[in-house]
Design a protein around this motif. Structure first.
Motif, PDB file in Angstrom:
ATOM      1  N   UNK A 179      -4.825  -3.164  -6.368  1.00 15.93           N
ATOM      2  CA  UNK A 179      -4.508  -2.724  -8.029  1.00 15.93           C
ATOM      3  C   UNK A 179      -3.004  -2.604  -8.137  1.00 15.93           C
ATOM      4  N   UNK A 180      -1.969  -2.150  -6.894  1.00 21.20           N
ATOM      5  CA  UNK A 180      -0.608  -2.037  -6.841  1.00 21.20           C
ATOM      6  C   UNK A 180       0.037  -3.058  -7.018  1.00 21.20           C
ATOM      7  N   UNK A 181      -0.628  -4.338  -6.626  1.00 19.46           N
ATOM      8  CA  UNK A 181      -0.017  -5.755  -6.415  1.00 19.46           C
ATOM      9  C   UNK A 181      -0.333  -6.201  -8.033  1.00 19.46           C
ATOM     10  N   UNK A 182      -1.126  -6.267  -8.603  1.00 19.94           N
ATOM     11  CA  UNK A 182      -1.422  -6.104  -9.975  1.00 19.94           C
ATOM     12  C   UNK A 182      -1.060  -5.229 -10.330  1.00 19.94           C
ATOM     13  N   UNK A 183      -0.675  -4.743 -10.956  1.00 25.59           N
ATOM     14  CA  UNK A 183       0.550  -3.430 -11.794  1.00 25.59           C
ATOM     15  C   UNK A 183       1.921  -4.492 -11.372  1.00 25.59           C
ATOM     16  N   UNK A 184       2.833  -4.945 -10.100  1.00 22.00           N
ATOM     17  CA  UNK A 184       3.851  -5.450 -10.230  1.00 22.00           C
ATOM     18  C   UNK A 184       4.023  -6.340 -10.774  1.00 22.00           C
ATOM     19  N   UNK A 211       0.875  -1.193   0.115  1.00 20.07           N
ATOM     20  CA  UNK A 211      -0.321   0.338  -0.218  1.00 20.07           C
ATOM     21  C   UNK A 211       0.708   1.388   0.229  1.00 20.07           C
ATOM     22  N   UNK A 212       2.389   0.916   0.984  1.00 21.62           N
ATOM     23  CA  UNK A 212       3.129   2.070   1.020  1.00 21.62           C
ATOM     24  C   UNK A 212       3.922   2.366  -0.889  1.00 21.62           C
ATOM     25  N   UNK A 213       3.777   1.642  -1.100  1.00 24.26           N
ATOM     26  CA  UNK A 213       4.294   1.470  -2.902  1.00 24.26           C
ATOM     27  C   UNK A 213       4.168   2.991  -3.316  1.00 24.26           C
ATOM     28  N   UNK A 214       5.307   3.482  -4.163  1.00 25.06           N
ATOM     29  CA  UNK A 214       4.696   4.182  -5.430  1.00 25.06           C
ATOM     30  C   UNK A 214       4.374   3.958  -6.505  1.00 25.06           C
ATOM     31  N   UNK A 215       3.122   4.761  -6.735  1.00 26.20           N
ATOM     32  CA  UNK A 215       2.199   3.929  -7.786  1.00 26.20           C
ATOM     33  C   UNK A 215       2.239   5.456  -8.662  1.00 26.20           C
TER      34      UNK A 215
END
Length: 201
Positions: free
Chosen positions: A173-178, A127-131
């Motif tokens: 969604x951040x994980x999906x993007x990763x 959740x803290x990842x810079x997307x």
């Protein structure tokens, strides 16, 4: 498997009357938790109190299908980059997919995390990842109708992570993007592409 017929007598167990004789009848069956009604399905009915006390196996698919169609809403306003990210992932999975595929990819990830509970902490961390979300960025709306089973997955993930709906969706969604957008050859892409083809059948 025995095929039951209307009017057939069987033994049954009634909450009010104990062990009873029951008659198989076609009736409207109300689903638990006010999820709706299944019309004209074969059920076993207590011969004493006339209430439904059982479901023959042959009626289970119709009842399961009605439960799956029962819906809950998930409506969120997210920074536009999150919607762009899931759309990029969906395009990679199936270039012909429509917006409904967003929900399917999201629920696929949700189900994986609920099943693999020991990995649930990844969602809190990512959740803290810079997307690329920035102050003042426009928001876009994500709106899904979830089946009752998908709604239960969402509730389970929220309970285990402590995240609210918005933060949980952003983390997914951040994980999906990763997983699906960033790599040159995403390991999950063949599986999800096959799933997309099956769902279009």
């Amino acid at each position: 498997m025995k095929l039951f017929h209307e009017g057939e007598k069987i033994d049954g167990l009634c909450e009010d009357d104990g062990r009873v004789r029951a008659t198989l009848r076609y009736r409207d069956h109300t689903l638990e938790d006010d999820l709706g009604v299944v019309r004209n399905v074969l059920v076993s009915v207590c011969d004493i109190c006339d209430q439904t006390i059982g479901i023959p196996q042959q009626s289970s698919p119709a009842i399961r299908d009605a439960r799956q169609r029962a819906v809950a809403s998930l409506e969120l306003n997210l920074p536009a980059i999150y919607v762009d990210m899931i759309d990029a992932a969906v395009y990679r999975v199936d270039p012909e997919a429509n917006a409904e595929m967003r929900k399917r990819v999201l629920v696929y990830y949700l189900a994986r995390y609920v099943r693999e509970e020991d990995r649930m902490h990844e969602l809190n961390a990512i959740l803290s990842k810079d997307v690329g979300a920035r102050p003042g960025m426009p928001t876009r709306r994500l709106s899904f109708k979830l089946s009752s089973s998908a709604a239960r997955l969402l509730a389970a993930a929220m309970a285990r992570t402590g995240l609210n709906r918005t933060d949980l969706t952003k983390a997914l969604i951040a994980k999906i993007g990763e997983d699906l957008v960033e790599p040159a050859s995403p390991p999950l892409l063949p599986e999800l592409s096959l799933l997309a083809q099956v769902l279009k059948a």
